[in-house]
Design a protein around this motif. Structure first.
Motif, mmCIF file in Angstrom:
data_model
loop_
_atom_site.group_PDB
_atom_site.id
_atom_site.type_symbol
_atom_site.label_atom_id
_atom_site.label_comp_id
_atom_site.label_asym_id
_atom_site.label_seq_id
_atom_site.Cartn_x
_atom_site.Cartn_y
_atom_site.Cartn_z
ATOM 1 N N SER A 253 0.837 -1.201 0.000
ATOM 2 C CA SER A 253 0.000 0.000 0.000
ATOM 3 C C SER A 253 0.875 1.255 0.000
ATOM 4 O O SER A 253 0.488 2.303 -0.536
ATOM 5 C CB SER A 253 -0.994 -0.001 1.151
ATOM 6 N N PRO B 133 -8.467 -4.535 2.162
ATOM 7 C CA PRO B 133 -7.990 -4.696 3.541
ATOM 8 C C PRO B 133 -7.222 -6.000 3.802
ATOM 9 O O PRO B 133 -6.431 -6.054 4.746
ATOM 10 C CB PRO B 133 -9.266 -4.632 4.390
ATOM 11 N N ASP B 134 -7.459 -7.031 2.974
ATOM 12 C CA ASP B 134 -6.746 -8.290 3.246
ATOM 13 C C ASP B 134 -5.383 -8.375 2.556
ATOM 14 O O ASP B 134 -4.712 -9.407 2.607
ATOM 15 C CB ASP B 134 -7.623 -9.498 2.869
ATOM 16 N N THR C 222 0.568 -6.129 4.751
ATOM 17 C CA THR C 222 1.296 -4.858 4.817
ATOM 18 C C THR C 222 2.799 -5.067 4.673
ATOM 19 O O THR C 222 3.560 -4.115 4.579
ATOM 20 C CB THR C 222 1.041 -4.131 6.151
ATOM 21 N N ARG D 105 -5.494 -6.165 -4.859
ATOM 22 C CA ARG D 105 -6.294 -7.111 -4.078
ATOM 23 C C ARG D 105 -5.575 -8.442 -3.967
ATOM 24 O O ARG D 105 -4.614 -8.707 -4.687
ATOM 25 C CB ARG D 105 -7.688 -7.272 -4.662
#
Ligand code: ADP
Length: 209
Positions: free
Chosen positions: A57, A84-85, A88, A122
């Protein structure tokens, strides 16, 4: 002006315009040289990818920041979405990942006159190894699109969908060839779907530990 003189403010405007042209020419020359260097490095098997921690991200927002101005100058909306999945922290080569995404976004801006560009990341529900995620990056535009019979060839070196785009848009036809090789070196694949006049989506997936 009739005598061929320019008043001082006009002269400044002209100098500004000319120096802008010089800066732009320098930048595009540099981009071409970098493309050629990169391509020959890859072709001669000298490409080595790094394996360091990368935050997908962070890379995405970096590219978004980079193209915010060029997109807005053309009146284009630009946005990014990271699901969100998406992990990171993955292992990868941040510079090369950035390069591939930037190239796709650069093309999206270049080949779109009106509308929006979106960048998405994604996680695909594939793979048996729980330690390896499959991440898909996609760049969608609603620009000029690509004719169906050109979709196969645009990933080859020096190929451009429309020969006249060489004059209208500039570029070397090396960008996507470099993207394809970089993505494959990362163990992934790149593809495109497009409709002339409607727009294009370039997507690539990579396995990410
Ligand atoms: P360049 O942009 O330097 O010409 P690329 O390898 O990046 O080279 O792209 C090859 C060709 O693919 C472009 O010349 C253009 O015809 C087509 N293309 C790439 N991206 C897009 C896009 N987003 N929309 C329409 N055509 C595109």
């Amino acid at each position: 002006a009739s005598a061929g003189f320019l008043s001082r403010p006009d002269r400044q405007t002209r100098h500004k315009r000319l120096s802008d042209v010089i800066v732009r020419s320098g930048e595009s020359l540099l981009a071409i040289i970098n493309d050629i260097l990169d391509f020959s490095k890859i072709e001669s098997g000298k490409l080595e990818l790094e394996t360091v921690p990368v935050d997908p991200s962070e890379t995405t927002s970096h590219v978004l920041n980079l193209f915010w101005d060029p997109a807005n100058t053309k009146g284009l909306d630009i946005a990014a979405y990271v699901a969100p999945d998406v992990p990171t922290k993955i292992e990868g080569d941040p510079v090369r990942l950035n390069q591939v995404i930037s190239n796709l976004v650069n093309n999206a801006v270049k080949f779109t006159d009106e509308g929006a560009i979106s960048l998405q990341v994604r996680r695909l529900p594939v793979g048996e190894d729980k330690d390896i995620a499959t991440l898909e990056f996609s760049v969608t535009d609603n620009g000029i699109g690509i004719p169906a019979d050109k979709l196969d060839t645009i990933f080859s070196s020096f190929s451009q969908a429309d020969q006249t785009t060489t004059r209208r848009f500039g570029g070397t036809g090396l960008g996507l060839a470099i993207c394809k090789r970089l993505v494959e070196a990362m163990g992934g694949e790149i593809s495109v779907s497009s409709e002339p006049g409607k727009g294009s989506t370039f997507r690539f997936w990579i396995p990410a530990r």
